[in-house]
Design a protein around this motif. Structure first.
Motif, mmCIF file in Angstrom:
data_model
loop_
_atom_site.group_PDB
_atom_site.id
_atom_site.type_symbol
_atom_site.label_atom_id
_atom_site.label_comp_id
_atom_site.label_asym_id
_atom_site.label_seq_id
_atom_site.Cartn_x
_atom_site.Cartn_y
_atom_site.Cartn_z
ATOM 1 N N GLN A 4 14.703 46.378 41.267
ATOM 2 C CA GLN A 4 15.319 45.088 41.571
ATOM 3 C C GLN A 4 15.079 44.719 43.033
ATOM 4 O OE1 GLN A 4 19.497 44.953 40.892
ATOM 5 N NE2 GLN A 4 19.622 42.738 41.063
ATOM 6 N N VAL A 5 14.773 43.454 43.281
ATOM 7 C CA VAL A 5 14.483 42.982 44.630
ATOM 8 C C VAL A 5 15.775 42.810 45.409
ATOM 9 C CG1 VAL A 5 13.524 41.109 45.993
ATOM 10 C CG2 VAL A 5 12.419 41.794 43.873
ATOM 11 N N THR A 6 15.809 43.287 46.622
ATOM 12 C CA THR A 6 16.917 43.034 47.534
ATOM 13 C C THR A 6 16.322 42.574 48.854
ATOM 14 O OG1 THR A 6 16.966 45.264 48.459
ATOM 15 C CG2 THR A 6 18.266 44.883 46.457
ATOM 16 N N PRO A 7 17.123 41.879 49.664
ATOM 17 C CA PRO A 7 16.605 41.416 50.941
ATOM 18 C C PRO A 7 16.051 42.545 51.804
ATOM 19 C CG PRO A 7 18.670 40.310 50.437
ATOM 20 C CD PRO A 7 18.477 41.378 49.399
ATOM 21 N N ASP A 8 16.679 43.744 51.717
ATOM 22 C CA ASP A 8 16.243 44.858 52.540
ATOM 23 C C ASP A 8 14.848 45.330 52.164
ATOM 24 O OD1 ASP A 8 18.634 44.794 53.858
ATOM 25 O OD2 ASP A 8 19.583 46.292 52.582
ATOM 26 N N GLN A 9 14.416 45.054 50.928
ATOM 27 C CA GLN A 9 13.123 45.518 50.477
ATOM 28 C C GLN A 9 11.988 44.600 50.901
ATOM 29 O OE1 GLN A 9 14.260 45.760 46.309
ATOM 30 N NE2 GLN A 9 13.895 47.959 46.337
ATOM 31 N N ASP A 10 12.299 43.438 51.410
ATOM 32 C CA ASP A 10 11.274 42.480 51.777
ATOM 33 C C ASP A 10 10.818 42.763 53.202
ATOM 34 O OD1 ASP A 10 9.654 40.326 52.325
ATOM 35 O OD2 ASP A 10 10.854 38.944 51.115
ATOM 36 N N SER A 11 9.720 43.479 53.318
ATOM 37 C CA SER A 11 9.230 43.870 54.637
ATOM 38 C C SER A 11 8.761 42.666 55.440
ATOM 39 C CB SER A 11 8.091 44.877 54.493
ATOM 40 O OG SER A 11 7.034 44.330 53.723
ATOM 41 N N ILE A 12 8.303 41.616 54.753
ATOM 42 C CA ILE A 12 7.835 40.429 55.468
ATOM 43 C C ILE A 12 9.004 39.738 56.172
ATOM 44 C CG2 ILE A 12 6.798 38.146 55.195
ATOM 45 C CD1 ILE A 12 5.067 39.239 53.009
ATOM 46 N N ILE A 13 10.158 39.644 55.493
ATOM 47 C CA ILE A 13 11.341 39.070 56.131
ATOM 48 C C ILE A 13 11.736 39.906 57.341
ATOM 49 C CG2 ILE A 13 13.809 38.614 55.848
ATOM 50 C CD1 ILE A 13 12.108 36.540 54.533
ATOM 51 N N PHE A 14 11.647 41.223 57.200
ATOM 52 C CA PHE A 14 11.975 42.125 58.311
ATOM 53 C C PHE A 14 11.043 41.870 59.497
ATOM 54 C CE2 PHE A 14 11.378 46.152 60.577
ATOM 55 C CZ PHE A 14 12.692 46.435 60.933
ATOM 56 N N VAL A 15 9.764 41.737 59.221
ATOM 57 C CA VAL A 15 8.781 41.487 60.283
ATOM 58 C C VAL A 15 9.019 40.123 60.923
ATOM 59 C CG1 VAL A 15 6.334 41.087 60.759
ATOM 60 C CG2 VAL A 15 7.023 43.014 59.324
ATOM 61 N N LEU A 16 9.272 39.101 60.086
ATOM 62 C CA LEU A 16 9.525 37.762 60.617
ATOM 63 C C LEU A 16 10.771 37.737 61.498
ATOM 64 C CD1 LEU A 16 8.736 35.526 57.495
ATOM 65 C CD2 LEU A 16 7.425 35.656 59.625
ATOM 66 N N SER A 17 11.810 38.422 61.075
ATOM 67 C CA SER A 17 13.036 38.479 61.877
ATOM 68 C C SER A 17 12.762 39.121 63.228
ATOM 69 C CB SER A 17 14.122 39.258 61.130
ATOM 70 O OG SER A 17 14.474 38.624 59.922
#
Length: 253
Positions: A4-17
């Motif tokens: 299941q997708v969670t925000p923590d799993q989205d490495s692109i969002i992490f990099v963008l942040s």
């Protein structure tokens, strides 16, 4: 194995942040440097940072559009940041190629105003609506118009005065729309919006009455910082739109 997708799993969002956190830090450092020791070099870096942050923000919103639900609000945000970046790039490109500078007001200013109004439309679609006391909104509206109307009353109707009124109207629309759509529940986005609006209310005043004041070059760093905070706020909202049960078996765009 899919999960299941969670925000923590989205490495692109992490990099963008992280990226926009760096932009914010650089903008803060440039603002301090420009305030203490106004320098052409610092000003150039501030200008480049604004353009980079604007286009990077447009790319981040485009990612949110494809990855977390194709809401029209994200496209408005893409358009707002992209138009602002294009307008600012056109201004500097005209200087570099020797075509001269755009005097205030110009078509470049219309691009900036269009970007602010598009960003206001993005808030209208991305953030949930929230009931706000009418007196608060009326007070904000009054504060947004008192300065340009006073300038019109004292100096008469001129192109500069009308453009100042247009900038203040656009910034007021952005703030009021944000307050009407739960922006107060997202501190980073609220801070970025206020910083961005402050910069674009001060900008036409500077161009009309204080052109050449070295300390007011700090406004460029305010724009970059405002952009960064707005994007960071949008990233947190965008990842909340993940549909439950979605799996990672598909490749994100």
């Amino acid at each position: 194995m899919s999960a299941q997708v969670t925000p923590d799993q989205d490495s692109i969002i992490f990099v963008l942040s992280g990226l926009f956190g760096v932009f914010l830090g650089v903008a803060a450092a440039l603002a301090l440097a420009l305030f203490i020791v106004p320098s052409v070099q610092y000003l150039s870096l501030s200008n480049y940072l604004q353009i980079i942050t604007a286009f990077a923000g447009a790319a981040a919103f485009l990612y949110l559009y494809f990855r977390y639900g194709r809401g029209i609000g994200w496209l408005y945000a893409v358009g707002a940041f992209a138009i602002w970046g294009i307008a600012d790039t056109a201004w500097y490109a005209s200087v570099l190629v020797g075509a001269g500078i755009f005097t205030f007001p110009s078509m470049i200013d219309m691009g900036f105003v269009a970007a602010i109004l598009l960003l206001s439309s993005a808030y209208n679609h991305i953030y949930p609506r929230k009931r706000v006391r009418g007196l608060i909104l009326l007070a904000v509206f009054f504060l947004m118009l008192v300065v340009p109307l006073a300038i019109l009353a004292m100096g008469g109707i001129t192109r500069q005065a009308l453009m100042i009124l247009l900038y203040f109207f656009a910034c007021g629309s952005l703030i009021i729309t944000g307050l009407n759509h739960a922006l107060t529940e997202h501190p980073m986005a609220l801070a970025g919006t206020l910083l961005f609006a402050l910069a674009f209310m001060a900008y036409p005043i500077r161009e009309t009455f204080f052109n050449g004041n070295p300390y007011l070059s700090i406004l460029g760093a305010f724009v970059a910082a405002g952009f960064s905070l707005i994007v960071l706020g949008f990233l947190s909202v965008g990842t909340m739109r993940i549909p439950t049960g979605t799996c990672t078996s598909r490749t994100p765009p």
